[in-house]
Design a protein around this motif. Structure first.
Motif, PDB file in Angstrom:
ATOM      1  N   SER A   1       0.837  -1.207   0.000  1.00 19.18           N
ATOM      2  CA  SER A   1       0.000   0.000   0.000  1.00 19.18           C
ATOM      3  C   SER A   1       0.869   1.253   0.000  1.00 19.18           C
ATOM      4  O   SER A   1       0.564   2.243  -0.680  1.00 19.18           O
ATOM      5  N   ARG A   2       1.951   1.200   0.763  1.00 24.39           N
ATOM      6  CA  ARG A   2       2.898   2.318   0.788  1.00 24.39           C
ATOM      7  C   ARG A   2       3.564   2.492  -0.563  1.00 24.39           C
ATOM      8  O   ARG A   2       3.622   3.598  -1.113  1.00 24.39           O
ATOM      9  N   ASP A   3       4.081   1.388  -1.110  1.00 26.38           N
ATOM     10  CA  ASP A   3       4.828   1.456  -2.363  1.00 26.38           C
ATOM     11  C   ASP A   3       3.956   1.925  -3.524  1.00 26.38           C
ATOM     12  O   ASP A   3       4.403   2.694  -4.388  1.00 26.38           O
TER      13      ASP A   3
ATOM     14  N   VAL B   1       3.456   5.666  -3.261  1.00 27.46           N
ATOM     15  CA  VAL B   1       4.701   6.328  -3.666  1.00 27.46           C
ATOM     16  C   VAL B   1       4.768   6.415  -5.189  1.00 27.46           C
ATOM     17  O   VAL B   1       5.062   7.477  -5.756  1.00 27.46           O
ATOM     18  N   ASP B   2       4.484   5.309  -5.869  1.00 26.69           N
ATOM     19  CA  ASP B   2       4.541   5.286  -7.335  1.00 26.69           C
ATOM     20  C   ASP B   2       3.553   6.283  -7.942  1.00 26.69           C
ATOM     21  O   ASP B   2       3.886   7.025  -8.880  1.00 26.69           O
ATOM     22  N   LYS B   3       2.341   6.311  -7.420  1.00 30.98           N
ATOM     23  CA  LYS B   3       1.313   7.203  -7.962  1.00 30.98           C
ATOM     24  C   LYS B   3       1.698   8.680  -7.797  1.00 30.98           C
ATOM     25  O   LYS B   3       1.565   9.481  -8.734  1.00 30.98           O
TER      26      LYS B   3
ATOM     27  N   HIS C   1       3.984  13.931  -9.573  1.00 34.01           N
ATOM     28  CA  HIS C   1       4.980  14.986  -9.356  1.00 34.01           C
ATOM     29  C   HIS C   1       5.800  15.222 -10.616  1.00 34.01           C
ATOM     30  O   HIS C   1       6.053  16.369 -11.008  1.00 34.01           O
ATOM     31  N   ASP C   2       6.184  14.149 -11.287  1.00 40.21           N
ATOM     32  CA  ASP C   2       6.925  14.268 -12.546  1.00 40.21           C
ATOM     33  C   ASP C   2       6.057  14.904 -13.625  1.00 40.21           C
ATOM     34  O   ASP C   2       6.516  15.762 -14.391  1.00 40.21           O
ATOM     35  N   ALA C   3       4.803  14.474 -13.705  1.00 38.13           N
ATOM     36  CA  ALA C   3       3.891  15.012 -14.714  1.00 38.13           C
ATOM     37  C   ALA C   3       3.644  16.499 -14.492  1.00 38.13           C
ATOM     38  O   ALA C   3       3.547  17.277 -15.455  1.00 38.13           O
ATOM     39  N   LEU C   4       3.566  16.897 -13.247  1.00 42.65           N
ATOM     40  CA  LEU C   4       3.338  18.295 -12.907  1.00 42.65           C
ATOM     41  C   LEU C   4       4.518  19.165 -13.328  1.00 42.65           C
ATOM     42  O   LEU C   4       4.345  20.297 -13.796  1.00 42.65           O
ATOM     43  N   ARG C   5       5.705  18.616 -13.199  1.00 44.08           N
ATOM     44  CA  ARG C   5       6.876  19.372 -13.633  1.00 44.08           C
ATOM     45  C   ARG C   5       6.887  19.519 -15.159  1.00 44.08           C
ATOM     46  O   ARG C   5       7.219  20.578 -15.693  1.00 44.08           O
TER      47      ARG C   5
ATOM     48  N   PHE D   1       8.467   9.051   1.127  1.00 43.69           N
ATOM     49  CA  PHE D   1       8.563   8.993   2.587  1.00 43.69           C
ATOM     50  C   PHE D   1      10.023   8.961   3.039  1.00 43.69           C
ATOM     51  O   PHE D   1      10.336   8.405   4.084  1.00 43.69           O
ATOM     52  N   PHE D   2      10.909   9.539   2.230  1.00 44.95           N
ATOM     53  CA  PHE D   2      12.339   9.533   2.534  1.00 44.95           C
ATOM     54  C   PHE D   2      12.833   8.112   2.839  1.00 44.95           C
ATOM     55  O   PHE D   2      13.719   7.900   3.660  1.00 44.95           O
ATOM     56  N   ASP D   3      12.229   7.131   2.169  1.00 43.40           N
ATOM     57  CA  ASP D   3      12.551   5.708   2.283  1.00 43.40           C
ATOM     58  C   ASP D   3      12.148   5.085   3.619  1.00 43.40           C
ATOM     59  O   ASP D   3      12.543   3.950   3.918  1.00 43.40           O
TER      60      ASP D   3
END
Length: 241
Positions: free
Chosen positions: A67-69, A72-74, A79-83, A142-144
Motif C-alpha cells: 500500500s505504501r509502495d 509512492v509510485d502514484k 509529481h513528474d507530470a506536474l513538472r 517517505f524519505f525511504d
C-alpha cells in the motif's frame, strides 16, 4: 502505562525533555521494519492529546508494504507530470492554506534559511532545478521510511480542530522518539489529496491534513545532520507583571 495524572512531576523529566529536543525532521531512513505493536503504542500515547470538548478529530491511515509502495509510485508519477506540464497544478490544489499567500519577514527569512541550508548541505545549487525536483520528490517516497502515515479530518469540523490536530501530531513525534524512532511531518503531500484519499479509502467528508514518515533515521546520511535553529525565548515572549 497508567499513571497518576495529578502527580506533581513525572519521574524522569530529563527523558521527556530529551524526547522533545531530539525530535527532528529526518530525511533519510533505514529500511528496518516497525512492528504493528510499536505503531499502535505510539498512537495510543499520542491519543492523549487535548482537543476542544474532547472531539478527538484525528483519523490515521498507516501505510506499509504494497500500500505504501503503490502510493509512492502514484504520487511520484504525478509529481513528474506536474513538472512536465505546470498547467496540471489546477488539479493538485491544497484544500487548505498551509502556507501564507504572501510571505513577509521574519517568516520568509527563516524559510529561505531553511531551504538554502538544506540544499547547501546536499550540494544543490540555486539553479539546479533537476536536483531540486529529485530532492523534493524524496517527500513522496517517505524519505525511504518503511511506514507512511496519512492524517485526515472531517470537513464539518472548525479550524480549532486543526489546532487540536497539531498537538496530536506532536505527540506522535515525541512518542516515536521514546521508541528510538524518528519522523518527518510532511505537508508536501497535501497537493496530491485527490490521489491519496481514494488510495487510503477515506470517506467523502474527509480532508487530508498532512502525511508523516516514520522509521529509524539513517545515522550515516549527511542530510540527517541538518538541524534547524530556534529563536531564543526572549525573542517570542513578553513577560507581564
Amino acid at each position: 502505562m497508567s499513571q497518576n495524572p495529578t502527580a506533581p512531576a513525572v519521574t524522569d523529566a530529563a527523558s521527556v525533555d530529551a524526547a522533545i529536543t531530539s525530535r527532528m525532521s529526518a530525511r533519510a531512513f533505514l529500511p528496518t521494519a516497525i512492528s504493528r505493536e510499536t505503531i499502535e503504542h505510539i498512537l495510543t500515547v499520542a491519543s492523549r492529546a487535548p482537543s476542544g470538548t474532547n472531539t478527538q478529530p484525528w483519523k490515521v491511515y498507516v501505510l506499509q508494504g504494497a500500500s505504501r509502495d503503490s502510493l509512492v509510485d502514484k504520487c511520484c508519477a504525478a509529481h513528474d507530470a506536474l513538472r512536465a506540464d505546470p498547467s496540471l497544478a489546477e488539479q493538485y490544489r491544497e484544500e487548505y492554506d498551509y502556507y501564507p499567500p504572501q510571505w513577509v519577514s521574519p517568516y520568509i527569512d527563516r524559510r529561505r534559511e531553511n531551504g538554502w541550508g538544506l540544499y547547501g548541505l546536499l550540494g544543490i545549487g540555486k539553479g539546479d532545478k533537476d536536483r531540486m525536483h529529485l530532492q523534493h520528490q524524496r517527500n513522496f517516497r517517505f524519505f525511504d521510511a518503511p511506514v507512511g502515515l496519512m492524517f485526515t479530518i472531517d470537513r464539518v469540523l472548525g479550524r480549532g480542530s486543526l489546532v487540536d490536530y497539531g498537538m496530536f501530531l506532536q505527540n506522535i513525534m515525541v512518542a516515536a522518539r521514546a521508541q528510538g524512532l524518528h519522523t518527518c511531518p510532511q505537508a508536501a503531500w497535501n497537493g496530491f489529496a485527490r490521489i491519496i484519499l481514494p488510495h487510503i479509502g477515506a470517506g467523502e467528508g474527509e480532508m487530508l491534513v498532512c502525511g508523516m514518515a516514520l522509521g529509524h533515521a539513517d545515522p550515516d546520511d549527511k542530510v540527517n545532520g541538518f538541524h534547524t535553529p530556534r529563536e531564543p525565548v526572549s525573542s517570542f515572549t513578553r513577560w507581564l507583571d
